[in-house]
Design a protein around this motif. Structure first.
Motif, PDB file in Angstrom:
ATOM      1  N   ARG A  41       3.734  11.877   2.415  1.00 31.06           N
ATOM      2  CA  ARG A  41       2.558  12.975   3.043  1.00 31.06           C
ATOM      3  C   ARG A  41       1.558  11.912   3.676  1.00 31.06           C
ATOM      4  O   ARG A  41       1.241  10.923   3.417  1.00 31.06           O
ATOM      5  CB  ARG A  41       1.933  13.619   1.543  1.00 31.06           C
ATOM      6  CG  ARG A  41       2.734  14.479   0.982  1.00 31.06           C
ATOM      7  CD  ARG A  41       2.219  15.114  -0.353  1.00 31.06           C
ATOM      8  NE  ARG A  41       1.117  15.631  -0.203  1.00 31.06           N
ATOM      9  CZ  ARG A  41       0.893  17.126   0.432  1.00 31.06           C
ATOM     10  NH1 ARG A  41       1.976  17.872   0.868  1.00 31.06           N
ATOM     11  NH2 ARG A  41      -0.316  17.649   0.649  1.00 31.06           N
ATOM     12  N   PRO A  42       0.850  12.678   4.404  1.00 30.66           N
ATOM     13  CA  PRO A  42      -0.126  12.121   5.511  1.00 30.66           C
ATOM     14  C   PRO A  42      -1.203  11.442   4.424  1.00 30.66           C
ATOM     15  O   PRO A  42      -1.761  11.839   3.310  1.00 30.66           O
ATOM     16  CB  PRO A  42      -0.875  13.236   6.135  1.00 30.66           C
ATOM     17  CG  PRO A  42       0.297  14.160   6.324  1.00 30.66           C
ATOM     18  CD  PRO A  42       1.033  14.198   4.969  1.00 30.66           C
ATOM     19  N   ARG A  43      -1.564  10.269   4.982  1.00 33.16           N
ATOM     20  CA  ARG A  43      -2.639   9.396   4.292  1.00 33.16           C
ATOM     21  C   ARG A  43      -3.494   8.730   5.144  1.00 33.16           C
ATOM     22  O   ARG A  43      -3.051   8.677   6.362  1.00 33.16           O
ATOM     23  CB  ARG A  43      -2.197   8.618   3.076  1.00 33.16           C
ATOM     24  CG  ARG A  43      -1.334   7.389   3.963  1.00 33.16           C
ATOM     25  CD  ARG A  43      -1.078   6.139   2.931  1.00 33.16           C
ATOM     26  NE  ARG A  43      -2.316   5.488   2.960  1.00 33.16           N
ATOM     27  CZ  ARG A  43      -2.303   4.432   2.253  1.00 33.16           C
ATOM     28  NH1 ARG A  43      -1.503   3.941   1.298  1.00 33.16           N
ATOM     29  NH2 ARG A  43      -3.718   3.665   2.380  1.00 33.16           N
ATOM     30  N   ARG A  44      -4.635   8.257   4.839  1.00 37.80           N
ATOM     31  CA  ARG A  44      -5.556   7.362   5.754  1.00 37.80           C
ATOM     32  C   ARG A  44      -4.992   5.987   5.996  1.00 37.80           C
ATOM     33  O   ARG A  44      -3.982   5.523   5.060  1.00 37.80           O
ATOM     34  CB  ARG A  44      -6.855   6.945   5.010  1.00 37.80           C
ATOM     35  CG  ARG A  44      -7.781   8.442   4.920  1.00 37.80           C
ATOM     36  CD  ARG A  44      -9.108   8.094   4.160  1.00 37.80           C
ATOM     37  NE  ARG A  44     -10.204   9.061   4.467  1.00 37.80           N
ATOM     38  CZ  ARG A  44     -10.837   9.126   5.793  1.00 37.80           C
ATOM     39  NH1 ARG A  44     -10.473   8.079   6.673  1.00 37.80           N
ATOM     40  NH2 ARG A  44     -11.595  10.050   6.082  1.00 37.80           N
ATOM     41  N   SER A  80       0.669  -1.298  -0.007  1.00 40.27           N
ATOM     42  CA  SER A  80      -0.057   0.057   0.009  1.00 40.27           C
ATOM     43  C   SER A  80       0.957   1.352   0.046  1.00 40.27           C
ATOM     44  O   SER A  80       0.414   2.519  -0.163  1.00 40.27           O
ATOM     45  CB  SER A  80      -0.846   0.015   1.131  1.00 40.27           C
ATOM     46  OG  SER A  80      -0.180   0.258   2.369  1.00 40.27           O
ATOM     47  N   GLY A  81       1.898   1.199   0.141  1.00 38.46           N
ATOM     48  CA  GLY A  81       2.954   2.290   0.298  1.00 38.46           C
ATOM     49  C   GLY A  81       2.942   3.086   1.675  1.00 38.46           C
ATOM     50  O   GLY A  81       3.386   3.932   1.893  1.00 38.46           O
ATOM     51  N   ALA A  82       1.997   2.447   2.483  1.00 37.26           N
ATOM     52  CA  ALA A  82       1.976   3.083   3.879  1.00 37.26           C
ATOM     53  C   ALA A  82       2.947   2.824   4.890  1.00 37.26           C
ATOM     54  O   ALA A  82       3.441   1.647   4.934  1.00 37.26           O
ATOM     55  CB  ALA A  82       0.750   2.803   4.655  1.00 37.26           C
ATOM     56  N   VAL A  83       3.324   3.841   5.748  1.00 40.38           N
ATOM     57  CA  VAL A  83       4.500   3.593   6.678  1.00 40.38           C
ATOM     58  C   VAL A  83       4.078   4.621   7.775  1.00 40.38           C
ATOM     59  O   VAL A  83       3.222   5.524   7.649  1.00 40.38           O
ATOM     60  CB  VAL A  83       5.874   4.228   6.041  1.00 40.38           C
ATOM     61  CG1 VAL A  83       6.399   3.046   5.259  1.00 40.38           C
ATOM     62  CG2 VAL A  83       6.070   5.482   5.683  1.00 40.38           C
ATOM     63  N   CYS A  92       0.480   8.106   9.541  1.00 39.09           N
ATOM     64  CA  CYS A  92       0.521   7.202   8.365  1.00 39.09           C
ATOM     65  C   CYS A  92       0.684   8.161   7.278  1.00 39.09           C
ATOM     66  O   CYS A  92       0.121   9.114   6.811  1.00 39.09           O
ATOM     67  CB  CYS A  92      -0.982   6.748   8.436  1.00 39.09           C
ATOM     68  SG  CYS A  92      -0.751   5.366   7.066  1.00 39.09           S
ATOM     69  N   LEU A  93       1.973   7.799   6.522  1.00 40.83           N
ATOM     70  CA  LEU A  93       2.512   8.440   5.521  1.00 40.83           C
ATOM     71  C   LEU A  93       2.281   7.564   4.092  1.00 40.83           C
ATOM     72  O   LEU A  93       2.521   6.231   4.259  1.00 40.83           O
ATOM     73  CB  LEU A  93       3.922   8.860   5.762  1.00 40.83           C
ATOM     74  CG  LEU A  93       4.160   9.609   6.909  1.00 40.83           C
ATOM     75  CD1 LEU A  93       5.755   9.987   6.690  1.00 40.83           C
ATOM     76  CD2 LEU A  93       3.246  11.058   6.862  1.00 40.83           C
ATOM     77  N   GLY A  94       1.974   8.066   2.908  1.00 43.92           N
ATOM     78  CA  GLY A  94       2.112   7.226   1.751  1.00 43.92           C
ATOM     79  C   GLY A  94       3.274   7.301   1.049  1.00 43.92           C
ATOM     80  O   GLY A  94       4.179   8.004   1.688  1.00 43.92           O
ATOM     81  N   PRO A 140      -8.426   9.048  11.363  1.00 45.87           N
ATOM     82  CA  PRO A 140      -8.162   8.443   9.832  1.00 45.87           C
ATOM     83  C   PRO A 140      -6.625   8.482   9.448  1.00 45.87           C
ATOM     84  O   PRO A 140      -6.135   7.342   8.737  1.00 45.87           O
ATOM     85  CB  PRO A 140      -8.890   9.458   8.924  1.00 45.87           C
ATOM     86  CG  PRO A 140     -10.037   9.936   9.715  1.00 45.87           C
ATOM     87  CD  PRO A 140      -9.418  10.267  11.025  1.00 45.87           C
ATOM     88  N   ALA A 141      -5.882   9.254   9.971  1.00 47.27           N
ATOM     89  CA  ALA A 141      -4.271   9.005   9.522  1.00 47.27           C
ATOM     90  C   ALA A 141      -3.360   9.374  10.620  1.00 47.27           C
ATOM     91  O   ALA A 141      -2.147   9.287  10.454  1.00 47.27           O
ATOM     92  CB  ALA A 141      -3.962  10.560   8.708  1.00 47.27           C
TER      93      ALA A 141
END
Length: 129
Positions: free
Chosen positions: A115-118, A50-53, A109-111, A84-85
């Motif tokens: 940048r911040p993401r859900r 998902s690219g989330a870190v 949560c970053l993408g 949410p983030a």
């Protein structure tokens, strides 16, 4: 609430023989990683798929009493709030029933673009359980 044991090694201490202040941040970081792992979340796979870190956005820390070489400590991690983030956690380092260090930690949560993401999928629900 998650509980993670840690022992103080000589390398964790300073010239005075007490745990160097920055090492408490390492202790709570490791405890957060183990908490997430025990929830069944593979952070490497999460990033890949998902690219989330997660990144520490803020830490509010209180140093209450010193730990010393060979102490057996425990780190507790408790969810305070999830948006949410963001994830807000209370973490404490204890020796027995004595709180030595307490922190309020905010994770973002970053993408892939940093940048911040859900939070992806059902991650928030999993962390609340």
């Amino acid at each position: 609430m998650h509980l993670w044991p840690v022992r103080v090694y000589y390398e964790d201490t300073d010239l005075a023989g007490i745990v160097y202040y920055a090492n408490y941040l390492k202790f709570i970081e490791r405890a957060r990683t183990e908490w997430i792992r025990e929830l069944g979340i593979d952070q490497s796979r999460l990033k890949q798929e998902s690219g989330a870190v997660f990144a520490v956005r803020r830490v509010e820390a209180d140093y209450l009493a010193p730990a010393v070489f060979d102490d057996e400590l425990s780190v507790t991690t408790r969810v305070v709030r999830i948006t949410p983030a963001r994830i807000e956690l209370e973490q404490q380092v204890l020796r027995g029933d004595t709180v030595l260090f307490s922190a309020l930690v905010t994770l973002a949560c970053l993408g892939p673009d940093m940048r911040p993401r859900r939070l992806p999928g059902d991650l928030a629900q999993l962390m609340r359980s």
